[in-house]
Design a protein around this motif. Structure first.
Motif, PDB file in Angstrom:
ATOM      1  N   ALA A  29       0.843  -1.227   0.045  1.00 24.68           N
ATOM      2  CA  ALA A  29      -0.065  -0.032  -0.069  1.00 24.68           C
ATOM      3  C   ALA A  29       0.990   1.254  -0.074  1.00 24.68           C
ATOM      4  N   PRO A  30       0.411   2.286  -0.636  1.00 24.77           N
ATOM      5  CA  PRO A  30       1.215   3.679  -0.544  1.00 24.77           C
ATOM      6  C   PRO A  30       1.431   4.086   0.882  1.00 24.77           C
ATOM      7  N   LEU A  31       2.336   4.713   1.140  1.00 29.05           N
ATOM      8  CA  LEU A  31       2.662   5.425   2.440  1.00 29.05           C
ATOM      9  C   LEU A  31       1.874   6.277   2.758  1.00 29.05           C
ATOM     10  N   PRO A  32       1.349   6.488   3.864  1.00 25.98           N
ATOM     11  CA  PRO A  32       0.497   7.663   4.240  1.00 25.98           C
ATOM     12  C   PRO A  32       1.080   9.200   3.921  1.00 25.98           C
ATOM     13  N   GLU A  33       0.437   9.995   3.468  1.00 21.08           N
ATOM     14  CA  GLU A  33       1.049  11.199   2.873  1.00 21.08           C
ATOM     15  C   GLU A  33       1.861  11.759   4.059  1.00 21.08           C
ATOM     16  N   ALA A  34       1.729  11.623   5.138  1.00 24.32           N
ATOM     17  CA  ALA A  34       2.411  12.612   6.512  1.00 24.32           C
ATOM     18  C   ALA A  34       3.855  11.752   6.407  1.00 24.32           C
ATOM     19  N   VAL A  35       4.059  10.828   6.047  1.00 26.86           N
ATOM     20  CA  VAL A  35       5.467  10.040   6.146  1.00 26.86           C
ATOM     21  C   VAL A  35       6.421  10.866   5.258  1.00 26.86           C
TER      22      VAL A  35
END
Length: 130
Positions: free
Chosen positions: A17-23
């Motif tokens: 899954a893509p990383l969360p945007e905040a990472v």
């Protein structure tokens, strides 16, 4: 030389899954395994909401981890001592970063990627060029 299958399979699963945007930072943290195990070292991956190449505590600001946060690494990959483990895992992760399979997924949105033993020194594996 191909990436060790244990490490490649774990990375594949972690990056499904893509990383969360905040990472904005990723840290690969090494630790010693339990005594008597066939694997002497473990690796975990965490994502952080900050990255600072001049502050080695940035991996403490963890906001994400993959579903399988940590795995044991076989001695075939790590060797017996911590120095050998650090060198071998560093080489394997740099190799992964250099592949089309893992490199873009690891570096797409982050500012930097680190590697080190928990409560030890942190080495930068990769940093976005300004």
């Amino acid at each position: 030389m191909p990436i060790h299958p244990t490490l490649a399979d774990w990375l594949e699963q972690a990056l499904q899954a893509p990383l969360p945007e905040a990472v904005v930072g990723l840290s690969f943290n090494l630790s010693e395994g339990a005594a008597g195990d066939d694997a002497g070292f473990c690796i975990e991956l965490v994502g952080t909401d900050r990255f600072d190449a001049n502050d080695t505590d940035w991996p403490c600001d963890e906001i994400w981890a993959p579903p399988v946060r940590e795995i044991e690494l076989p001695f075939a990959l790590t060797g017996q001592g911590w120095e050998a483990c650090l060198a071998a895992v560093r080489a394997a992760l740099l190799q992964a970063l250099d592949t089309p399979r893992f490199g873009p997924r690891l570096t797409h949105q982050v500012e930097g990627i680190g590697l080190g033993f928990v409560d030890g020194d942190l080495d930068l594996l990769w940093q976005r060029a300004d």
